[in-house]
Design a protein around this motif. Sequence first.
Motif, short mmCIF file in Angstrom:
data_model
loop_
_atom_site.label_atom_id
_atom_site.label_comp_id
_atom_site.label_asym_id
_atom_site.label_seq_id
_atom_site.Cartn_x
_atom_site.Cartn_y
_atom_site.Cartn_z
N ASP A 233 0.86 -1.18 0.00
CA ASP A 233 0.00 0.00 0.00
C ASP A 233 0.90 1.23 0.00
O ASP A 233 1.34 1.68 1.05
CB ASP A 233 -0.90 0.03 1.25
N GLY A 234 1.15 1.78 -1.15
CA GLY A 234 2.02 2.95 -1.18
C GLY A 234 2.71 3.11 -2.51
O GLY A 234 2.48 2.37 -3.48
N ASP A 235 3.57 4.13 -2.55
CA ASP A 235 4.29 4.44 -3.78
C ASP A 235 5.34 3.37 -4.07
O ASP A 235 5.84 2.70 -3.16
CB ASP A 235 4.98 5.79 -3.63
N PRO A 236 5.71 3.21 -5.36
CA PRO A 236 6.76 2.25 -5.69
C PRO A 236 8.12 2.70 -5.14
O PRO A 236 8.35 3.88 -4.87
CB PRO A 236 6.75 2.24 -7.23
N VAL A 237 9.00 1.73 -4.98
CA VAL A 237 10.38 1.99 -4.55
C VAL A 237 11.27 1.76 -5.77
O VAL A 237 11.26 0.67 -6.35
CB VAL A 237 10.80 1.06 -3.40
N HIS A 238 12.03 2.76 -6.13
CA HIS A 238 12.86 2.65 -7.34
C HIS A 238 14.31 2.29 -6.99
O HIS A 238 14.93 2.94 -6.15
CB HIS A 238 12.84 3.97 -8.12
N ILE A 239 14.78 1.27 -7.64
CA ILE A 239 16.20 0.91 -7.53
C ILE A 239 16.84 1.10 -8.90
O ILE A 239 16.15 1.12 -9.93
CB ILE A 239 16.40 -0.53 -7.02
N GLU A 240 18.17 1.23 -8.91
CA GLU A 240 18.90 1.32 -10.18
C GLU A 240 19.91 0.19 -10.20
O GLU A 240 20.72 0.05 -9.27
CB GLU A 240 19.58 2.67 -10.32
N THR A 241 19.87 -0.62 -11.25
CA THR A 241 20.73 -1.81 -11.31
C THR A 241 21.34 -1.97 -12.69
O THR A 241 20.73 -1.60 -13.70
CB THR A 241 19.93 -3.07 -10.96
N THR A 242 22.53 -2.52 -12.71
CA THR A 242 23.16 -2.87 -13.99
C THR A 242 22.88 -4.32 -14.36
O THR A 242 23.25 -4.76 -15.43
CB THR A 242 24.69 -2.68 -13.91
N ARG A 243 22.18 -5.06 -13.44
CA ARG A 243 21.94 -6.47 -13.70
C ARG A 243 20.45 -6.82 -13.53
O ARG A 243 20.05 -7.59 -12.65
CB ARG A 243 22.79 -7.33 -12.78
N PRO A 244 19.60 -6.28 -14.39
CA PRO A 244 18.17 -6.59 -14.28
C PRO A 244 17.87 -8.07 -14.50
O PRO A 244 16.83 -8.56 -14.05
CB PRO A 244 17.53 -5.72 -15.37
N GLU A 245 18.78 -8.80 -15.17
CA GLU A 245 18.55 -10.23 -15.42
C GLU A 245 18.52 -11.06 -14.16
O GLU A 245 18.09 -12.22 -14.17
CB GLU A 245 19.62 -10.78 -16.37
N LEU A 246 18.94 -10.46 -13.03
CA LEU A 246 18.95 -11.19 -11.76
C LEU A 246 17.72 -10.88 -10.91
O LEU A 246 17.67 -11.29 -9.74
CB LEU A 246 20.22 -10.87 -10.98
N LEU A 247 16.73 -10.21 -11.46
CA LEU A 247 15.52 -9.91 -10.69
C LEU A 247 14.87 -11.17 -10.10
O LEU A 247 14.37 -11.15 -8.97
CB LEU A 247 14.50 -9.18 -11.57
N ALA A 248 14.91 -12.25 -10.85
CA ALA A 248 14.30 -13.50 -10.35
C ALA A 248 15.06 -14.05 -9.15
O ALA A 248 14.52 -14.88 -8.41
CB ALA A 248 14.25 -14.54 -11.46
N ALA A 249 16.33 -13.62 -8.95
CA ALA A 249 17.14 -14.09 -7.83
C ALA A 249 17.12 -13.11 -6.67
O ALA A 249 17.83 -13.32 -5.68
CB ALA A 249 18.58 -14.31 -8.30
N THR A 317 18.06 -17.98 -0.08
CA THR A 317 18.88 -18.24 -1.28
C THR A 317 17.95 -18.54 -2.45
O THR A 317 17.04 -19.35 -2.33
CB THR A 317 19.82 -19.43 -1.06
N ARG A 318 18.17 -17.84 -3.56
CA ARG A 318 17.33 -18.04 -4.74
C ARG A 318 18.24 -18.03 -5.98
O ARG A 318 18.18 -17.12 -6.81
CB ARG A 318 16.28 -16.92 -4.79
N PRO A 319 19.14 -19.03 -6.11
CA PRO A 319 20.11 -19.01 -7.21
C PRO A 319 19.45 -19.33 -8.55
O PRO A 319 18.55 -20.16 -8.63
CB PRO A 319 21.10 -20.10 -6.82
N ILE A 320 19.94 -18.67 -9.61
CA ILE A 320 19.38 -18.93 -10.95
C ILE A 320 20.47 -19.14 -12.01
O ILE A 320 20.16 -19.45 -13.16
CB ILE A 320 18.45 -17.79 -11.40
N ILE A 321 21.76 -18.98 -11.64
CA ILE A 321 22.84 -19.09 -12.63
C ILE A 321 23.49 -20.46 -12.51
O ILE A 321 23.89 -20.88 -11.42
CB ILE A 321 23.90 -18.00 -12.43
N GLY A 322 23.63 -21.16 -13.64
CA GLY A 322 24.26 -22.48 -13.66
C GLY A 322 25.75 -22.39 -13.91
O GLY A 322 26.30 -21.32 -14.18
N TRP A 323 26.43 -23.55 -13.83
CA TRP A 323 27.88 -23.61 -14.03
C TRP A 323 28.29 -23.15 -15.43
O TRP A 323 29.43 -22.73 -15.63
CB TRP A 323 28.38 -25.04 -13.80
N ASP A 324 27.35 -23.25 -16.38
CA ASP A 324 27.66 -22.85 -17.75
C ASP A 324 27.35 -21.38 -18.01
O ASP A 324 27.46 -20.90 -19.14
CB ASP A 324 26.90 -23.72 -18.74
N GLY A 325 26.92 -20.65 -16.96
CA GLY A 325 26.62 -19.24 -17.13
C GLY A 325 25.25 -18.97 -17.71
O GLY A 325 24.95 -17.83 -18.08
#
Length: 857
Positions: A233-249, A317-325
Amino acid sequence: MTNGSHSFRMPDKPSLDGIEAKWVDVWDESGVYHFDRTRSREDVFSIDTPPPTVSGSLHIGHVFSYTHTDTVARFQRMNGKAVFYPMGWDDNGLPTERRVQNYYGVRCDPSVAYDPDFQPPAKPDPKRQVPISRRNFIELCDQLTAEDEKVFESIWRRLGLSVDWRHTYATIDDNSRTAAQRAFLRNLARGEAYMSEAPTLWDVTFRTAVAQAELEDRERPSAYHKVAFHRPDGDPVHIETTRPELLAACVALVAHPDDERYQHLFGTTVRTPVFGVEVPVRAHRLADPEKGSGIAMICTFGDTTDVTWWRELDLDTRPIIGWDGRIVAETPSGLPEQGREAYARLVGATMHTARERTVEMLRESGDLVGEPTAITHPVKFYEKGDKPLEIVTTRQWYIRNGGRDEELRSQLVQRGRELVWHPDHMRQRYENWVEGLNGDWLVSRQRFFGVPFPVWYPLDGDGNPRYDEPLLPSEDQLPIDPSSQAPEGYTESQRGRPGGFMGDPDVMDTWATSSLSPQIASGWERDQDLFERVFPMDLRPQGQDIIRTWLFATVVRANFENGTLPWRTTGISGWILDPDRKKMSKSKGNVVTPVALLEKYSSDAVRYWAASGRLGTDTAMDEGQMKVGRRLAIKILNASKFVMSVAGEGASVDPSQVTEPLDRAMLAALAEVVDEATAAFAAYDHTRALERTERFFWDFCDDYLELVKTRAYNTEAAEGASARAALLVALGALHKLFAPFLPFVTEEVWSWWQDGSVHAQAWPQAAGYRTAAADGDPAVLAATAEVLRAVRKAKSEAKLSMRAEVEHVRVAGKQAESARAAAGDIAAAGRAAGIDFEVTDDGELTVEVVLPAPEAE
């Protein structure tokens, strides 16, 4: 000094051609560089020689730094020490694997069965590598490194390294594997080694863990993405990231505890865009209020700061990157249905593709604010890798190094202060590294050609390894390979089966073996007699760029195992720079290989260039200096032949015959040179020793030889005997003084008139030359040489031959009396009919030369 009469065996035309091959064979046959292991420890000088990486070719930087070490070894040998100077080959690890892959066109696949008849492709294609078994791959590694080592050894011999080639080792041979495995088992027993499953820096190309010491930052283009997280309930919180692909993690947002903007959010939760996961907002001192919007997302894992936050804030812990990158197929925990659907669009994607797809989804959801802002920033790479490192959770072996133990860290800093550093300022690099450590030494690697960990694990009824119950061999069973040997109480048929066992699949980091180079070379637990004579060693020479790896790791291992430093002194070489003043390195493609230079200029000439660079000082690759070195070597040949010719067959080197003031002055000056060169070597300043010796040599040739040669040819008078004796005394000293730098030409000229090797002679002692000089004053030589130069200059300006006669020479000044002592030699060398001297208070010596009147036409 050598007494007695001599016969001379000079060639008609002295030459540097073929000199290396001639003397390399003689040295090998005579064993002049063999270590005398009957000598006690106090009479030994031992060197922990860097084992070069055998994965291609040596370059000029190797020649530069190894020449520095060799000058020290030669000086110490002539100074009466039994020099232990072994050579090692660092042939395990990734560089060798890459070379084998490209050379043979193969790649290791442990799932492939061993083929005892395997032959590599006749026409290797590095882009289409043939998969082969681990055993076949290791056999090819052994085969290629053996050939590379022969090439390396031939170059080192050609360079004139005074190594005892009976004492060699390779970091993958039985002795090294035994030492590395024994040390590891003892580290494990004492609690200094441990296994941990934790976030690990990972190279996705080589699929191996990487240690902190192997990292380097590289500037890379990137972009800040402003992304909206949602509050219930409220305004959004803005972050700035160089790695948006890690949002799921993402597992949390974090801001600095003193940041007023986010005080109201601490302890609440927000929902991740696209994936819809509720994550907490936490406070931590490492959050930077000035970076971006001041609040950041914590992902498992984007960088090492994420790891710190995750550990200290006790997050999920919510890892999403495998050994192959790539993005793993298993959906991370906690994602609602909408998040699962979004995640499915990322599965199998590379980080680049995952970023593009995530940004696209953020645009679709309206959670991307504005457009990305382009930036460049430092990104961590494995020093040998081509892609940015990722962080994945893996099970790895570690050795404690003070990164998480303040007491051990302080102990290792103190060890660095006990060590004598040349140059001394390099000590600060060591301390900065130790004090900046943030974790223990990760020593396991997911590679193939290396020292395996001597560990097996029992498997439970479901075939899962019980890592907390490792099976260990006894030390008398080492070396072992758990991938091909079964532990006691098991048979090979039980490998990989429930209730059976599995071998540890990893190998040790190459530094884990190289860090034991003093123990390996010294015969630790293998040859106790040798070990007690050479350890701790006297000198560790090495490059400045591996203070944090090889030097520090070696200190760590010796501190644990031996309770001491591994050596007393370290000499740190500078870098070799290309003509643009950039550091030479294989990765930059600007290295120069030495063979052509050795052939073009001679080994002594290349050594001269190398010895002209001081420890810790970056030095340019300069063929001009090599030309100077070649001229010096040729001058030593010619000057030696001239002196021997003047001295005549059967000449006696009897210092008591040196009676003339000029001859005694020269020997007094020589004594000063010996003192300075000796002191310079003792301070590990080989360059100063060379500079001082070379300056005296050229003055000796240009001035003293010219001044006394007329008198030396007089075989009837005592004055002639004095000159000849002084010439031969100085010649013998010069041969010895130059021997550490120019070993081939000095051995050649020594052989013309002396028995044995110059490199087995005693280092010159200044006291002996001072005794021969009696009351000799170096000022006599200096003043006399100055007068002769003035006479030559006058003739040259008048365009007269140096053999032209001079009517009169007038010398005035404070040093006129010194020059008067050699009036006869000045008159003979300058061909002066008359000469007089006037002593005045004027500090500057003035010389007036009266030339003959020109003949009338």
